[in-house]
Design a protein around this motif. Structure first.
Motif, PDB file in Angstrom:
ATOM      1  N   GLN A  84      -8.330 -10.349   0.521  1.00 17.56           N
ATOM      2  CA  GLN A  84      -8.381  -8.887   0.427  1.00 17.56           C
ATOM      3  C   GLN A  84      -7.017  -8.336  -0.009  1.00 17.56           C
ATOM      4  OE1 GLN A  84      -9.676  -6.877   3.981  1.00 17.56           O
ATOM      5  NE2 GLN A  84     -11.481  -8.163   4.225  1.00 17.56           N
ATOM      6  N   ILE A  85      -5.963  -8.868   0.574  1.00 16.02           N
ATOM      7  CA  ILE A  85      -4.615  -8.413   0.255  1.00 16.02           C
ATOM      8  C   ILE A  85      -4.264  -8.757  -1.187  1.00 16.02           C
ATOM      9  CG2 ILE A  85      -2.165  -8.760   0.788  1.00 16.02           C
ATOM     10  CD1 ILE A  85      -3.003  -9.126   3.724  1.00 16.02           C
ATOM     11  N   GLY A  86      -4.674  -9.938  -1.635  1.00 11.95           N
ATOM     12  CA  GLY A  86      -4.421 -10.334  -3.016  1.00 11.95           C
ATOM     13  C   GLY A  86      -5.031  -9.363  -4.007  1.00 11.95           C
ATOM     14  N   GLN A  87      -6.246  -8.922  -3.722  1.00 13.28           N
ATOM     15  CA  GLN A  87      -6.915  -7.946  -4.587  1.00 13.28           C
ATOM     16  C   GLN A  87      -6.165  -6.619  -4.599  1.00 13.28           C
ATOM     17  OE1 GLN A  87     -10.790  -8.268  -2.662  1.00 13.28           O
ATOM     18  NE2 GLN A  87     -11.629  -9.279  -4.472  1.00 13.28           N
ATOM     19  N   LYS A  88      -5.685  -6.193  -3.427  1.00 12.65           N
ATOM     20  CA  LYS A  88      -4.925  -4.943  -3.348  1.00 12.65           C
ATOM     21  C   LYS A  88      -3.636  -5.029  -4.163  1.00 12.65           C
ATOM     22  CE  LYS A  88      -6.358  -3.051   1.139  1.00 12.65           C
ATOM     23  NZ  LYS A  88      -5.869  -2.509   2.433  1.00 12.65           N
ATOM     24  N   LEU A  89      -2.939  -6.154  -4.057  1.00 14.27           N
ATOM     25  CA  LEU A  89      -1.680  -6.309  -4.773  1.00 14.27           C
ATOM     26  C   LEU A  89      -1.888  -6.229  -6.279  1.00 14.27           C
ATOM     27  CD1 LEU A  89       0.111  -9.125  -2.739  1.00 14.27           C
ATOM     28  CD2 LEU A  89       0.864  -6.763  -3.023  1.00 14.27           C
ATOM     29  N   GLY A 228       6.643  -0.139   1.149  1.00 14.26           N
ATOM     30  CA  GLY A 228       5.265  -0.143   1.612  1.00 14.26           C
ATOM     31  C   GLY A 228       4.894  -1.423   2.325  1.00 14.26           C
ATOM     32  N   LEU A 229       3.829  -1.338   3.105  1.00 13.93           N
ATOM     33  CA  LEU A 229       3.209  -2.470   3.790  1.00 13.93           C
ATOM     34  C   LEU A 229       1.809  -2.644   3.221  1.00 13.93           C
ATOM     35  CD1 LEU A 229       2.566  -4.521   6.116  1.00 13.93           C
ATOM     36  CD2 LEU A 229       2.083  -2.534   7.570  1.00 13.93           C
ATOM     37  N   VAL A 230       1.514  -3.843   2.723  1.00 12.23           N
ATOM     38  CA  VAL A 230       0.188  -4.130   2.187  1.00 12.23           C
ATOM     39  C   VAL A 230      -0.520  -5.056   3.166  1.00 12.23           C
ATOM     40  CG1 VAL A 230      -1.151  -4.947   0.212  1.00 12.23           C
ATOM     41  CG2 VAL A 230       1.115  -3.936  -0.143  1.00 12.23           C
ATOM     42  N   THR A 231      -1.643  -4.589   3.702  1.00 11.41           N
ATOM     43  CA  THR A 231      -2.387  -5.353   4.694  1.00 11.41           C
ATOM     44  C   THR A 231      -3.868  -5.356   4.322  1.00 11.41           C
ATOM     45  OG1 THR A 231      -2.742  -5.653   7.087  1.00 11.41           O
ATOM     46  CG2 THR A 231      -2.717  -3.384   6.258  1.00 11.41           C
ATOM     47  N   ASP A 232      -4.710  -5.909   5.176  1.00  7.76           N
ATOM     48  CA  ASP A 232      -6.137  -6.027   4.867  1.00  7.76           C
ATOM     49  C   ASP A 232      -6.910  -4.810   5.366  1.00  7.76           C
ATOM     50  OD1 ASP A 232      -7.362  -6.797   7.707  1.00  7.76           O
ATOM     51  OD2 ASP A 232      -5.493  -7.909   7.450  1.00  7.76           O
ATOM     52  N   ASN A 233      -8.191  -4.797   5.065  1.00  6.51           N
ATOM     53  CA  ASN A 233      -9.032  -3.638   5.403  1.00  6.51           C
ATOM     54  C   ASN A 233      -9.476  -3.618   6.865  1.00  6.51           C
ATOM     55  OD1 ASN A 233      -8.943  -2.825   2.701  1.00  6.51           O
ATOM     56  ND2 ASN A 233     -10.696  -4.100   2.167  1.00  6.51           N
ATOM     57  N   ASN A 234      -9.170  -4.666   7.620  1.00  2.75           N
ATOM     58  CA  ASN A 234      -9.612  -4.743   9.009  1.00  2.75           C
ATOM     59  C   ASN A 234      -8.635  -4.100   9.990  1.00  2.75           C
ATOM     60  OD1 ASN A 234     -11.362  -6.415   7.593  1.00  2.75           O
ATOM     61  ND2 ASN A 234     -11.586  -7.878   9.258  1.00  2.75           N
ATOM     62  N   ILE A 235      -7.592  -3.499   9.478  1.00  2.35           N
ATOM     63  CA  ILE A 235      -6.605  -2.873  10.360  1.00  2.35           C
ATOM     64  C   ILE A 235      -7.239  -1.721  11.124  1.00  2.35           C
ATOM     65  CG2 ILE A 235      -5.775  -1.421   8.459  1.00  2.35           C
ATOM     66  CD1 ILE A 235      -3.004  -1.493   9.770  1.00  2.35           C
ATOM     67  N   ASN A 236      -6.955  -1.659  12.406  1.00  3.02           N
ATOM     68  CA  ASN A 236      -7.451  -0.583  13.262  1.00  3.02           C
ATOM     69  C   ASN A 236      -6.825   0.746  12.837  1.00  3.02           C
ATOM     70  OD1 ASN A 236      -7.101   1.230  15.760  1.00  3.02           O
ATOM     71  ND2 ASN A 236      -8.598  -0.273  16.489  1.00  3.02           N
ATOM     72  N   PRO A 237      -7.608   1.837  12.739  1.00  2.00           N
ATOM     73  CA  PRO A 237      -7.059   3.140  12.319  1.00  2.00           C
ATOM     74  C   PRO A 237      -5.867   3.585  13.167  1.00  2.00           C
ATOM     75  CG  PRO A 237      -9.450   3.218  12.308  1.00  2.00           C
ATOM     76  CD  PRO A 237      -9.071   1.899  12.917  1.00  2.00           C
TER      77      PRO A 237
END
Length: 250
Positions: A84-89, A228-237
């Motif tokens: 997921q992070i790779g796609q964001k980057l 910036g911090l690039v993380t995955d979509n599972n991060i808690n709001p």
């Protein structure tokens, strides 16, 4: 409890202490049992207060990391989050950019997405360099002394590679981010990333959400010093909001 079950549950606790969080699927693949067995173990260990059951997996009682995994071990952990992070980057990085690609399996999983763009790479990761070498991208290895456990080049020879280089992005890795502290396991690992950052227009710290709230031995940079911090979509709001006070969170 049978000796087999006892050993397996101890292995689960050990894995979590090293990684900070693992999904039930990742634990099952790592240990070689079914996800159903892992979920049953997690329920039992949660009742014994030996771990904390979470949605989709489990995390350790303590937030302090114990032993660093080797690269080959990390490659098998939380693969879906790293992709997921790779796609964001690939969406964040501009075409025709020159980037420093730090060591770490999360960045390694970003390689297949990044090589689709017209980028120039500078890396101190032996494994990433080997994979980039088969692509059409321009790639430069820092060289230096090889740290075999993590597969990265470190030391003064590696750091001198950056003399005269102008980077658009420094993509950095970490073993854990706690509050405003970005941490790693050794001074050498942190120092080469700081050298790369000093030669870059922008710096991004890359970490899946399981590393947030975790701390390793050495703080090599403050989170608010990154762009910036690039993380995955599972991060808690709630966690997303907490870390957004320090830097932009993707």
């Amino acid at each position: 409890m049978s000796e087999k079950n006892y050993k397996r549950q101890n292995q689960i606790v050990l894995l979590l202490n090293r990684t900070g969080f693992m999904t039930s699927t990742s634990l099952a693949e790592q240990i070689g049992v079914t996800p159903m067995t892992i979920r049953r173990d997690i329920n039992e260990l949660d009742k014994q207060h030996k771990l904390i059951k979470t949605f989709g997996g489990a995390k350790p009682i303590s937030n302090v990391m114990t032993v660093e995994f080797s690269t080959s071990q990390k490659l098998k952990i939380n693969v879906d989050l790293k992709k997921q992070i790779g796609q964001k980057l690939a969406e964040i990085i501009d075409d025709n950019s020159t980037i420093f690609l730090g060591a770490g399996t999360t960045l390694l999983y970003a390689v297949p997405y990044l090589v689709k763009k017209n980028l120039t790479f500078v890396t101190n990761s032996f494994i990433s360099f080997s994979r980039l070498a088969t692509s059409d991208c321009r790639v430069l290895s820092t060289g230096g002394e090889l740290h075999k456990n993590t597969g990265e080049f470190l030391g003064q020879i590696a750091e001198r590679t950056f003399d005269g280089l102008n980077l658009d992005y420094a993509l950095c890795s970490t073993n854990g981010i706690k509050d405003n502290n970005v941490t790693t396991s050794s001074e050498d690992e942190g120092r080469i990333q700081n050298v790369a950052i000093n030669h870059a227009n922008k710096s991004l710290i890359i970490a899946d959400h399981t590393k947030l709230g975790r701390s390793d031995m050495i703080t090599f940079r403050n989170l608010n010093a990154f762009d910036g911090l690039v993380t995955d979509n599972n991060i808690n709001p709630k966690i997303h909001k907490e870390y957004s006070q320090y830097t932009k969170v993707w």
